[in-house]
Design an enzyme around this catalytic site. Structure first.
Site, mmCIF file in Angstrom:
data_model
loop_
_atom_site.group_PDB
_atom_site.id
_atom_site.type_symbol
_atom_site.label_atom_id
_atom_site.label_comp_id
_atom_site.label_asym_id
_atom_site.label_seq_id
_atom_site.Cartn_x
_atom_site.Cartn_y
_atom_site.Cartn_z
ATOM 1 N N PRO A 96 -27.974 -47.357 -0.700
ATOM 2 C CA PRO A 96 -28.036 -45.891 -0.554
ATOM 3 C C PRO A 96 -28.819 -45.501 0.705
ATOM 4 C CG PRO A 96 -28.850 -46.588 -2.716
ATOM 5 C CD PRO A 96 -28.594 -47.825 -1.932
ATOM 6 N N VAL A 97 -28.352 -44.453 1.370
ATOM 7 C CA VAL A 97 -28.943 -44.041 2.648
ATOM 8 C C VAL A 97 -30.206 -43.198 2.414
ATOM 9 C CG1 VAL A 97 -28.436 -42.791 4.798
ATOM 10 C CG2 VAL A 97 -26.626 -44.022 3.631
ATOM 11 N N GLY A 100 -35.279 -45.311 1.015
ATOM 12 C CA GLY A 100 -36.344 -46.310 0.979
ATOM 13 C C GLY A 100 -35.850 -47.720 0.697
ATOM 14 N N LEU A 101 -34.522 -47.924 0.736
ATOM 15 C CA LEU A 101 -33.996 -49.270 0.474
ATOM 16 C C LEU A 101 -33.589 -49.991 1.760
ATOM 17 C CD1 LEU A 101 -32.016 -48.702 -2.836
ATOM 18 C CD2 LEU A 101 -33.958 -50.210 -2.529
ATOM 19 N N ASP A 147 -39.736 -52.923 7.674
ATOM 20 C CA ASP A 147 -38.343 -52.865 7.192
ATOM 21 C C ASP A 147 -37.477 -53.914 7.872
ATOM 22 O OD1 ASP A 147 -39.085 -50.648 5.765
ATOM 23 O OD2 ASP A 147 -37.321 -49.460 6.349
HETATM 24 O O1 PMV Z 1 -38.835 -45.262 3.718
HETATM 25 P P1 PMV Z 1 -38.808 -46.714 4.103
HETATM 26 O O2 PMV Z 1 -38.454 -47.625 2.995
HETATM 27 O O3 PMV Z 1 -38.088 -46.999 5.354
HETATM 28 O O4 PMV Z 1 -40.309 -47.166 4.328
HETATM 29 C C1 PMV Z 1 -41.140 -46.578 5.214
HETATM 30 C C2 PMV Z 1 -42.457 -47.244 5.121
HETATM 31 C C3 PMV Z 1 -43.548 -46.531 5.891
HETATM 32 O O5 PMV Z 1 -44.715 -47.315 5.718
HETATM 33 C C4 PMV Z 1 -43.791 -45.152 5.309
HETATM 34 C C5 PMV Z 1 -43.213 -46.403 7.373
HETATM 35 C C6 PMV Z 1 -43.176 -47.709 8.105
HETATM 36 O O6 PMV Z 1 -42.634 -47.723 9.216
HETATM 37 O O7 PMV Z 1 -43.735 -48.713 7.637
#
Ligand code: PMV
Length: 319
Positions: A96-97, A100-101, A147
């Protein structure tokens, strides 16, 4: 034809504070992935087909800062390939876009892998990771790099962003260690269905920090300590301790203003239905939360989360 894929990911502990040099833990989620297929084009144009986002276009008609076009242009440029060979690129993803995945990072990594292999320049993971980090920076402002790292290596990681490096070197000297999982544990991942751009929550946290650095540095320290305690618990197989650590981490993320009523409601619902602990995961404000559960209770807790308004759940075992 060349095919490559990359998994989704979830951050277990340390989001946001990781941008400020504190440790974070993340794991791949192999139930969802991005796939890329590359073949030679039958006409003289590069054709891009991404049915999940209803995209069917030629490379030339995409703006050069489009996430897909920027990967292709930057990769060809850094591999010294000119003129561009006409290709047919099919991109599909079950991730899913904006939830947070890691969907953006997974598409980028799969695209780099497939294109570089197809062009007979297969890149090692280290270079793929570095390249994907450059692309993340183009689209997400000040990403920590966690990520792209977990998605590229597809294994649990303990990650610290090195802050003292120059912007050019950043992403090259980060501390990345494989997280050894002493005893497997089960998570329910639940999606609020609200898509929330990470760039915004990261920007808001930056504004808070700029207004009162000592106060927020202390919060980042606390989050970093939780991540370190969680690492010790995971590696020594004391996974039951992770629940309370998740609860503490969620409370600190609430203080950072990156939770939301929907996330809080689902976190509560997870705890009420028997999870050992729960927290939002990733940028926050929407997207996903994670709940630590006993394996035999996972299906029940996932159902309770759906009844409480989650749009989708994934049960995953971290091993
Ligand atoms: O929203 P996501 O899963 O791409 O995670 C972002 C994580 C943060 O710590 C908020 C930002 C980052 O670049 O690490």
């Amino acid at each position: 034809m060349t095919h490559a894929s990359a998994p989704g990911k979830i951050i277990l502990f340390g989001e946001h504070a990781v941008v400020y040099g504190r440790p974070a833990l993340a794991v791949p989620v192999t139930q969802v992935h991005a796939n890329v297929e590359v073949t030679a084009s039958r006409n003289n144009q590069t054709l891009i087909h991404a049915p999940d986002i209803s995209l069917l276009t030629t490379l030339d008609s995409l703006p050069s800062d489009h996430p897909i076009a920027s990967v292709i242009h930057n990769l060809f440029f850094s591999l010294g390939i000119s003129p561009f060979p006409p290709l047919e690129i099919i991109i599909t993803s079950t991730i899913p876009v904006a939830s947070g995945l890691g969907s953006g990072a997974a598409v980028t990594v799969a695209l780099i892998r497939a294109l570089s292999s197809f062009l007979s320049h297969p890149l090692p993971d280290e270079q793929i990771n570095q390249f994907a980090y450059e692309i993340e920076k183009l689209h997400h402002g000040t990403p920590s790099g966690i990520d792209n790292t977990v998605v590229t290596y597809a294994r649990p990681v303990y990650f610290i962003r090195r802050l003292l490096l120059s912007p050019r070197e950043r992403g090259m000297g980060d501390e990345v260690e494989t997280l050894r999982v002493g005893t497997p544990f089960t998570l329910v991942i639940a999606d609020t269905g609200i898509s929330a751009p990470t760039k915004e929550s990261v920007g808001d946290v930056r504004r808070l920090w700029e207004a009162d650095k000592p106060k927020w540095e202390k919060v980042f320290d606390e989050i970093g300590e939780i991540a370190n305690e969680a690492r010790a618990a995971i590696e020594s197989g004391k996974t039951i301790e992770l629940g309370a650590l998740m609860d503490r981490n969620h409370a600190l993320l609430q203080r950072l203003t990156v939770s939301s009523p929907e996330l809080d409601r689902l976190v509560e619902a997870a705890r009420r239905s028997g999870a050992n602990g729960a927290k939002l995961s990733g940028g926050g404000r929407g997207g996903n939360l994670i709940a630590l559960v006993e394996k035999d209770r996972a299906a029940h807790i996932a159902e309770s989360l759906m009844s409480a308004g989650a749009k989708r759940t994934i049960i995953t075992e971290i091993a």
